[in-house]
Motif scaffolding. Structure first.
Motif, PDB file in Angstrom:
ATOM      1  N   THR A  62      11.501   4.275   6.807  1.00 19.96           N
ATOM      2  CA  THR A  62      12.336   3.549   6.104  1.00 19.96           C
ATOM      3  C   THR A  62      12.335   3.364   4.308  1.00 19.96           C
ATOM      4  OG1 THR A  62      13.424   2.759   8.371  1.00 19.96           O
ATOM      5  CG2 THR A  62      13.625   1.560   6.230  1.00 19.96           C
ATOM      6  N   GLU A  63      12.357   3.574   3.916  1.00 17.76           N
ATOM      7  CA  GLU A  63      11.639   3.259   2.639  1.00 17.76           C
ATOM      8  C   GLU A  63      12.184   2.795   1.971  1.00 17.76           C
ATOM      9  OE1 GLU A  63      12.967   6.981  -0.605  1.00 17.76           O
ATOM     10  OE2 GLU A  63      11.648   8.447   0.172  1.00 17.76           O
ATOM     11  N   ILE A  64      11.317   1.799   0.625  1.00 17.93           N
ATOM     12  CA  ILE A  64      10.950   0.386   0.667  1.00 17.93           C
ATOM     13  C   ILE A  64      11.263   0.773  -1.331  1.00 17.93           C
ATOM     14  CG2 ILE A  64      10.417  -2.507   0.188  1.00 17.93           C
ATOM     15  CD1 ILE A  64       8.982  -1.657   2.854  1.00 17.93           C
ATOM     16  N   PRO A  65      12.283   1.071  -1.656  1.00 20.93           N
ATOM     17  CA  PRO A  65      12.707   1.239  -3.107  1.00 20.93           C
ATOM     18  C   PRO A  65      12.269  -0.206  -4.473  1.00 20.93           C
ATOM     19  CG  PRO A  65      14.418   1.277  -2.009  1.00 20.93           C
ATOM     20  CD  PRO A  65      13.538   1.088  -1.154  1.00 20.93           C
ATOM     21  N   PRO A  66      11.969   0.074  -5.437  1.00 24.28           N
ATOM     22  CA  PRO A  66      11.988  -0.670  -5.610  1.00 24.28           C
ATOM     23  C   PRO A  66      12.925  -1.535  -6.790  1.00 24.28           C
ATOM     24  CG  PRO A  66      11.136   1.281  -7.213  1.00 24.28           C
ATOM     25  CD  PRO A  66      11.819   2.560  -5.737  1.00 24.28           C
ATOM     26  N   PHE A  98       6.360   2.247   2.360  1.00 22.05           N
ATOM     27  CA  PHE A  98       7.291   2.677   3.259  1.00 22.05           C
ATOM     28  C   PHE A  98       6.940   1.919   4.712  1.00 22.05           C
ATOM     29  CE2 PHE A  98       4.095   5.522   3.411  1.00 22.05           C
ATOM     30  CZ  PHE A  98       3.495   5.537   4.696  1.00 22.05           C
ATOM     31  N   LEU A  99       8.500   1.619   5.553  1.00 23.22           N
ATOM     32  CA  LEU A  99       7.656   1.024   7.317  1.00 23.22           C
ATOM     33  C   LEU A  99       8.179   2.317   7.376  1.00 23.22           C
ATOM     34  CD1 LEU A  99       7.464  -0.796   9.343  1.00 23.22           C
ATOM     35  CD2 LEU A  99       9.759  -1.632   8.925  1.00 23.22           C
ATOM     36  N   TRP A 122       9.539  -8.139   1.631  1.00 20.06           N
ATOM     37  CA  TRP A 122      10.777  -7.786   2.230  1.00 20.06           C
ATOM     38  C   TRP A 122      10.570  -7.334   3.965  1.00 20.06           C
ATOM     39  CZ3 TRP A 122      11.145  -3.603   5.700  1.00 20.06           C
ATOM     40  CH2 TRP A 122      11.994  -2.856   5.749  1.00 20.06           C
ATOM     41  N   SER A 123      12.364  -7.665   4.376  1.00 21.76           N
ATOM     42  CA  SER A 123      12.456  -7.559   5.416  1.00 21.76           C
ATOM     43  C   SER A 123      14.251  -7.778   5.522  1.00 21.76           C
ATOM     44  CB  SER A 123      12.223  -9.627   5.545  1.00 21.76           C
ATOM     45  OG  SER A 123      12.378  -9.730   7.069  1.00 21.76           O
ATOM     46  N   ALA A 124      14.513  -6.059   7.018  1.00 19.61           N
ATOM     47  CA  ALA A 124      15.161  -5.893   7.071  1.00 19.61           C
ATOM     48  C   ALA A 124      16.114  -5.008   6.046  1.00 19.61           C
ATOM     49  CB  ALA A 124      16.609  -7.243   7.612  1.00 19.61           C
ATOM     50  N   GLY A 125      15.470  -4.986   4.571  1.00 21.08           N
ATOM     51  CA  GLY A 125      16.093  -3.604   3.903  1.00 21.08           C
ATOM     52  C   GLY A 125      16.225  -4.932   2.467  1.00 21.08           C
TER      53      GLY A 125
END
Length: 226
Positions: free
Chosen positions: A80-84, A72-73, A118-121
């Protein structure tokens, strides 16, 4: 945001010596205010943070009941989650820069790892040294230089750098049984940890194509950098 608590350190006193007047007086300093924020998502069993940037944004990951982790961020009160991506079960975040660009690793149920950016989704898998080899991104600077490790054909892993998402080995890192870069500063100087032929951990730094091992204090079994 749940369970927000404000802690105020009040009543702190600064002692000021007024030598010219020949006495001592107590002058209260301005109270410092802190906020403790619990931003664990609902259903999470364990949460940890890894890094914070100069803007106060934080990265980390949380674990669910199935022992799967999601990176997450956290920024300005918003998580904001960063899912696989497809084919992976977990994400792990290790670092971010001041543009809130996050690096880490994707993992599957067999604990195979692939570095990501990861950047901006948008999550992008970073290339490895060999097809199917494990990799992980552990540091990024504001110029977008990324460091970490990747498996090669000669060792379990070697310290690498991704420049514009093009991978290369850190010069000198292949001399160890295993090595990984852990951080990179704004000048491009890297640091990391390696294991030598006797399986002793060694701390190192690298800059401008030259790797230098750091002196391990006398009596210590090894040294690492983070």
């Amino acid at each position: 945001m749940a369970n927000v608590r404000r802690i105020v350190r009040a009543g702190e006193v600064a002692w000021v010596v007024l030598a010219s007047l020949g006495f001592v007086c107590a002058v209260p300093t301005q109270a410092q205010q802190y906020q403790v924020r619990d931003f664990a998502p609902s259903g999470s069993e364990f949460l940890s943070t890894s890094r914070m940037n100069s803007g106060g944004a934080v990265v980390g990951d949380w674990e669910n009941d199935d022992e799967e982790t999601t990176a997450f961020l956290w920024r300005d009160g918003v998580l904001t989650e960063i899912p696989p991506t497809s084919g992976w079960s977990s994400t792990i975040a290790y670092d971010l820069n001041d543009s809130n660009r996050v690096v880490g690793a994707l993992s599957d149920d067999d604990f195979n790892l692939v570095a990501f950016d990861w950047s901006a989704g948008v999550l992008t898998e970073l290339p490895g040294l060999v097809s199917g080899g494990a990799s992980s991104a552990t540091g990024i600077n504001n110029a977008g230089l990324i460091v970490g490790f990747a498996e090669d054909t000669l060792s379990g892993g070697v310290a690498v750098v991704w420049n514009n998402r093009v991978i290369s080995k850190v010069p000198g890192a292949s001399s160890f049984l295993f090595s990984t870069a852990t951080a990179v500063n704004e000048n491009g100087r890297m640091c990391g940890t390696a294991f030598d032929s006797s399986f002793t951990s060694v701390a190192w730094t690298a800059f401008d194509g030259e790797l230098t091992t750091l002196l391990t204090p006398s009596g210590w079994d090894g040294a690492e950098t983070w």
